[in-house]
Design an enzyme around this catalytic site. Structure first.
Site, PDB file in Angstrom:
ATOM      1  N   GLU A 266       0.754  -1.055   0.819  1.00 30.77           N
ATOM      2  CA  GLU A 266      -0.292   0.160  -0.350  1.00 30.77           C
ATOM      3  C   GLU A 266       0.632   1.097   0.256  1.00 30.77           C
ATOM      4  O   GLU A 266       1.981   1.265   0.623  1.00 30.77           O
ATOM      5  CB  GLU A 266      -0.859   0.405   1.687  1.00 30.77           C
ATOM      6  N   LYS A 318     -15.694   3.367   5.625  1.00 27.61           N
ATOM      7  CA  LYS A 318     -14.683   3.046   6.620  1.00 27.61           C
ATOM      8  C   LYS A 318     -14.273   3.652   7.628  1.00 27.61           C
ATOM      9  O   LYS A 318     -14.786   4.722   7.942  1.00 27.61           O
ATOM     10  CB  LYS A 318     -12.902   2.969   5.572  1.00 27.61           C
TER      11      LYS A 318
END
Length: 343
Positions: A266, A318
């Site tokens: 990421e 999220k």
């Protein structure tokens, strides 16, 4: 491979997966596909979006059936995640891991699996500490299941960590893991060295910059040209991404992992929700990142860095701070927030 990690059971059948030859240093940049939103396109439309933009690598965080089905027959290479909540079950028995691999890998023979990320950002010093005892046993069991299926040379089994495990990162050559995480990370590093798998690292120059604005310039964090620095020891670093990556490599070397490669699982820049989180900064960072990973760091010169940008979409469900919901390159209508090229 180490004898300790070999699975001794014979298999009655084998599975042929359509796979590319593993190359941890291939430069084509992937994108992470998170699904924590109530307004996101379908998996089929998402696969079409990858293809339209020449994105050839994808990371997903759980074995979502719709996504795996949509990937059938595509050229997209996949990093498949084992959720942290599954680690205890997979660590508990080889049979559980065998079933997981059967259901989520072997049942999709025309999906190009590349990595399995067993857990994400599990750490003794974070809110994921409860999963620490299960990561290494789960790694072993999933590795055994993949090897027993004859897929060990095609699919590498690892775990994703974050740079907060470092106790020191400057200068990069002095990178070292924190003393309170070494009992956790050292056996994992040895396992990866034995199985010739890379360590997956979530690496964000954004958060390092925000936490150290007095000593890190925005251009250095954005990987801009002509913003490099010379660190103690006389080594020149063109950008913060290279410096952070080399600090992780230095820590690996001090933990018996000199031969372990790093895949950046990421990296990205938010477009809203926090200091310096703008569409323009995200455009600059991600376009620069795609170019910078084509060449190596001072510690690993001439070796491209396989990297996954986080993330594909904003995820409005999220948890955590607002900024966590604003890393997407594309809006839910599949229109890019800013110009970006993966060619």
């Amino acid at each position: 491979m180490a004898q300790a990690y070999r699975f001794i059971s014979s298999m009655l059948t084998s599975v042929i997966l359509v796979m590319a030859t593993l190359d941890f240093t291939a430069a084509q940049t992937g994108v992470c596909y998170g699904t924590l939103g109530n307004n996101l396109p379908s998996a089929a439309d998402t696969i079409a979006l990858y293809n339209q933009n020449n994105i050839r690598r994808m990371r997903i965080y759980d074995p979502n059936t719709a996504t795996l089905q949509a990937l059938r027959g595509s050229a997209i290479e996949l990093m498949l995640g084992v959720p942290n909540t599954e680690l205890q079950r997979l660590a508990a028995s080889q049979a559980n891991a065998n079933t997981w691999v059967q259901n989520n890998v072997r049942n999709y023979p025309n999906v190009r699996f590349r990595f399995i990320a067993v857990g994400n950002e599990v750490s003794p010093i974070r809110d994921t500490a409860q999963y620490v005892p299960f990561v290494l046993p789960a790694l072993r069991n999933v590795y055994n299941a993949i090897s027993a299926a004859g897929l060990g040379s095609q699919i590498k089994v690892s775990t994703a960590v974050e740079t907060g495990l470092l106790g020191n990162s400057y200068p990069p050559a002095d990178g070292v893991f924190r003393s309170d995480v070494t009992s956790y990370i050292s056996p994992i590093v040895r396992f990866l060295a034995d199985t010739r798998a890379p360590l997956l690292v979530n690496l964000y120059t954004y958060f390092s910059y925000i936490g150290n604005k007095g000593s890190i310039s925005l251009n250095y964090a954005l990987l801009q040209p002509n913003s490099g620095i010379t660190v103690p020891g006389g080594i020149r670093y063109d950008n913060l991404f290279y410096a952070m990556l080399d600090a992780m490599y230095a820590a690996l070397e001090k933990t018996g992992g000199s031969a372990v490669e790093i895949v950046v699982s990421e990296s990205g820049w938010p477009t809203a929700g926090g200091d310096s989180a703008t569409v323009e900064n995200a455009r600059i960072y991600n376009n620069n990142l795609i170019q910078r990973v084509k060449s190596g760091t001072p510690k690993r010169p001439g070796r491209a860095i396989q990297t996954y940008i986080f993330g594909l979409y904003d995820e409005n469900q999220k948890g955590g701070p607002e900024i966590e919901r604003n890393f997407g390159i594309f809006r839910p209508n599949r229109q890019a927030k800013y110009p970006i090229s993966f060619n």
